[in-house]
Write a protein that holds these residues in place. Structure first.
Motif, PDB file in Angstrom:
ATOM      1  N   UNK A   1       0.829  -1.213   0.000  1.00  0.00           N
ATOM      2  CA  UNK A   1       0.000   0.000   0.000  1.00  0.00           C
ATOM      3  C   UNK A   1       0.861   1.260   0.000  1.00  0.00           C
ATOM      4  N   UNK A   2       2.127   1.126   0.440  1.00  0.00           N
ATOM      5  CA  UNK A   2       3.065   2.248   0.434  1.00  0.00           C
ATOM      6  C   UNK A   2       3.836   2.294  -0.877  1.00  0.00           C
ATOM      7  N   UNK A   3       4.257   1.130  -1.339  1.00  0.00           N
ATOM      8  CA  UNK A   3       4.942   1.030  -2.623  1.00  0.00           C
ATOM      9  C   UNK A   3       4.389  -0.173  -3.387  1.00  0.00           C
ATOM     10  N   UNK A   4       3.503   0.057  -4.341  1.00  0.00           N
ATOM     11  CA  UNK A   4       2.907  -1.050  -5.093  1.00  0.00           C
ATOM     12  C   UNK A   4       3.914  -1.880  -5.873  1.00  0.00           C
ATOM     13  N   UNK A   5       5.132  -1.360  -6.080  1.00  0.00           N
ATOM     14  CA  UNK A   5       6.168  -2.126  -6.763  1.00  0.00           C
ATOM     15  C   UNK A   5       6.775  -3.201  -5.859  1.00  0.00           C
ATOM     16  N   UNK A   6       6.588  -3.070  -4.558  1.00  0.00           N
ATOM     17  CA  UNK A   6       7.100  -4.067  -3.629  1.00  0.00           C
ATOM     18  C   UNK A   6       8.608  -4.084  -3.514  1.00  0.00           C
ATOM     19  N   UNK A   7       9.239  -2.910  -3.591  1.00  0.00           N
ATOM     20  CA  UNK A   7      10.698  -2.821  -3.476  1.00  0.00           C
ATOM     21  C   UNK A   7      11.064  -1.710  -2.492  1.00  0.00           C
ATOM     22  N   UNK A   8      12.245  -1.855  -1.916  1.00  0.00           N
ATOM     23  CA  UNK A   8      12.799  -0.830  -1.036  1.00  0.00           C
ATOM     24  C   UNK A   8      13.959  -0.157  -1.763  1.00  0.00           C
ATOM     25  N   UNK A   9      14.292   1.073  -1.319  1.00  0.00           N
ATOM     26  CA  UNK A   9      13.768   1.820  -0.173  1.00  0.00           C
ATOM     27  C   UNK A   9      12.569   2.693  -0.545  1.00  0.00           C
ATOM     28  N   UNK A  10      11.879   3.132   0.508  1.00  0.00           N
ATOM     29  CA  UNK A  10      10.832   4.138   0.393  1.00  0.00           C
ATOM     30  C   UNK A  10      11.059   5.137   1.515  1.00  0.00           C
ATOM     31  N   UNK A  11      11.014   6.420   1.180  1.00  0.00           N
ATOM     32  CA  UNK A  11      11.147   7.483   2.183  1.00  0.00           C
ATOM     33  C   UNK A  11       9.810   8.189   2.336  1.00  0.00           C
ATOM     34  N   UNK A  12       9.409   8.392   3.581  1.00  0.00           N
ATOM     35  CA  UNK A  12       8.218   9.188   3.874  1.00  0.00           C
ATOM     36  C   UNK A  12       8.658  10.376   4.722  1.00  0.00           C
ATOM     37  N   UNK A  13       8.402  11.583   4.213  1.00  0.00           N
ATOM     38  CA  UNK A  13       8.786  12.806   4.919  1.00  0.00           C
ATOM     39  C   UNK A  13       7.532  13.633   5.182  1.00  0.00           C
ATOM     40  N   UNK A  14       7.105  13.645   6.426  1.00  0.00           N
ATOM     41  CA  UNK A  14       5.909  14.401   6.808  1.00  0.00           C
ATOM     42  C   UNK A  14       4.737  14.093   5.882  1.00  0.00           C
ATOM     43  N   UNK A  15       4.517  12.813   5.605  1.00  0.00           N
ATOM     44  CA  UNK A  15       3.392  12.388   4.786  1.00  0.00           C
ATOM     45  C   UNK A  15       3.669  12.346   3.290  1.00  0.00           C
ATOM     46  N   UNK A  16       4.807  12.869   2.857  1.00  0.00           N
ATOM     47  CA  UNK A  16       5.180  12.855   1.442  1.00  0.00           C
ATOM     48  C   UNK A  16       6.011  11.607   1.169  1.00  0.00           C
ATOM     49  N   UNK A  17       5.552  10.762   0.248  1.00  0.00           N
ATOM     50  CA  UNK A  17       6.192   9.481  -0.014  1.00  0.00           C
ATOM     51  C   UNK A  17       7.021   9.536  -1.290  1.00  0.00           C
ATOM     52  N   UNK A  18       8.239   9.032  -1.181  1.00  0.00           N
ATOM     53  CA  UNK A  18       9.154   8.991  -2.325  1.00  0.00           C
ATOM     54  C   UNK A  18       9.706   7.585  -2.496  1.00  0.00           C
ATOM     55  N   UNK A  19       9.761   7.151  -3.743  1.00  0.00           N
ATOM     56  CA  UNK A  19      10.387   5.890  -4.110  1.00  0.00           C
ATOM     57  C   UNK A  19      11.549   6.191  -5.051  1.00  0.00           C
ATOM     58  N   UNK A  20      12.362   5.211  -5.319  1.00  0.00           N
ATOM     59  CA  UNK A  20      13.543   5.313  -6.181  1.00  0.00           C
ATOM     60  C   UNK A  20      14.677   6.023  -5.432  1.00  0.00           C
ATOM     61  N   UNK A  21      15.741   5.283  -5.196  1.00  0.00           N
ATOM     62  CA  UNK A  21      16.799   5.745  -4.296  1.00  0.00           C
ATOM     63  C   UNK A  21      17.526   6.992  -4.785  1.00  0.00           C
ATOM     64  N   UNK A  22      17.778   7.113  -6.084  1.00  0.00           N
ATOM     65  CA  UNK A  22      18.461   8.304  -6.590  1.00  0.00           C
ATOM     66  C   UNK A  22      17.604   9.544  -6.389  1.00  0.00           C
ATOM     67  N   UNK A  23      16.313   9.411  -6.648  1.00  0.00           N
ATOM     68  CA  UNK A  23      15.402  10.539  -6.443  1.00  0.00           C
ATOM     69  C   UNK A  23      15.318  10.883  -4.957  1.00  0.00           C
ATOM     70  N   UNK A  24      15.291   9.860  -4.117  1.00  0.00           N
ATOM     71  CA  UNK A  24      15.269  10.108  -2.670  1.00  0.00           C
ATOM     72  C   UNK A  24      16.492  10.916  -2.251  1.00  0.00           C
ATOM     73  N   UNK A  25      17.668  10.534  -2.731  1.00  0.00           N
ATOM     74  CA  UNK A  25      18.883  11.247  -2.322  1.00  0.00           C
ATOM     75  C   UNK A  25      18.905  12.668  -2.850  1.00  0.00           C
ATOM     76  N   UNK A  26      18.432  12.889  -4.071  1.00  0.00           N
ATOM     77  CA  UNK A  26      18.317  14.262  -4.582  1.00  0.00           C
ATOM     78  C   UNK A  26      17.366  15.073  -3.710  1.00  0.00           C
ATOM     79  N   UNK A  27      16.257  14.466  -3.342  1.00  0.00           N
ATOM     80  CA  UNK A  27      15.281  15.159  -2.502  1.00  0.00           C
ATOM     81  C   UNK A  27      15.880  15.527  -1.151  1.00  0.00           C
ATOM     82  N   UNK A  28      16.587  14.595  -0.533  1.00  0.00           N
ATOM     83  CA  UNK A  28      17.200  14.876   0.762  1.00  0.00           C
ATOM     84  C   UNK A  28      18.171  16.053   0.669  1.00  0.00           C
ATOM     85  N   UNK A  29      18.917  16.119  -0.421  1.00  0.00           N
ATOM     86  CA  UNK A  29      19.876  17.214  -0.570  1.00  0.00           C
ATOM     87  C   UNK A  29      19.173  18.545  -0.808  1.00  0.00           C
TER      88      UNK A  29
END
Length: 246
Positions: free
Chosen positions: A46-74
């Motif tokens: 229900x969090x990631x329909x692809x069934x893969x990790x990682x997934x980041x949730x930041x104050x209710x905002x959900x992000x998948x795909x590790x490269x995008x997550x790292x760009x977002x964190x920066x």
């Protein structure tokens, strides 16, 4: 609040944990044991329909795909930046990130499945394997799991993956002959995002970094000397259902 759904030995999870550690960002970690198929449980799907990790949730905002997550964190946490300030430097990081997503991220899966997942899956009853595979949303991933259990990865696919992984190391060797880090003199997301793949290959006997890629070997030593590397817990793959950081 940051919540990270991850697995200890997952290369893509490792690169997000490394970015979090470098930026010294506190987070709640939710560990999924992939060998217990927890990534296929309904609550995670229900969090990631692809069934893969990682997934980041930041104050209710959900992000998948590790490269995008790292760009977002920066971007979301600009303190302790992990990309250069200038346009040329950021472009160099982006070029590396595209290559990492297109080449080693895919290639490393095949020897990893052959060495670690196949022995594990072969230890399971056939009906348990089929029940797990039936829940995998991605058909290619489902095929890989089924093939790993029954036949192993075909030799031509392993050879192609090996060629891609050596191409990664050759490309790194060339860049690191001129610069301390991949995108220049400063450590960046290019180094973070490729780190788990070099770490995985360093555990495979056929990749002798010191002999064949000495500049990469020096880079790897510098990487491991960083405190964040230890905090990120680069666990090795294991052949049992218990997954814990090394």
């Amino acid at each position: 609040m940051l919540r990270l759904y991850h697995a200890w030995a997952s290369t893509c999870s490792q690169k997000v944990r490394l970015a979090l550690a470098e930026k010294e960002l506190p987070y709640e970690g939710v560990v999924l044991n992939l060998r217990r198929f927890e990534q296929l449980a309904p609550d995670f799907l229900s969090i990631n329909p692809e069934g893969v990790v990682p997934v980041l949730v930041h104050d209710g905002f959900t992000l998948r795909e590790s490269t995008i997550i790292n760009d977002y964190l920066d971007d979301a946490f600009p303190e302790r930046p992990l990309r250069p300030a200038d346009a040329k430097g950021r472009a160099r990081v982006a070029v590396w990130n595209r290559f990492i997503d297109d080449v080693p991220t895919l290639a490393v899966k095949k020897p990893s499945f052959q060495r670690n997942m196949r022995p594990f899956l072969q230890s399971l009853p056939e009906d348990e394997i089929e029940a797990a595979v039936a829940r995998i949303p991605n058909p290619e991933t489902a095929r890989r799991w089924r093939d790993a259990a029954r036949h192993g990865i075909p030799a031509d696919e392993l050879a192609a993956a090996d060629a891609d992984l050596r191409r990664m190391l050759d490309r790194m060797q060339e860049a690191l002959a001129a610069d301390r880090w991949l995108a220049g003199d400063e450590y960046s997301l290019a180094d973070i995002n490729i780190a788990p793949f070099v770490h995985r290959l360093a555990s495979f006997s056929e990749y002798d970094l010191a002999r064949d890629w000495p500049a990469v070997d020096g880079w790897y030593a510098r990487l491991r000397a960083r405190p964040a590397f230890t905090r990120a817990s680069f666990a090795e793959q294991v052949a049992t259902r218990d997954q814990k950081p090394a």
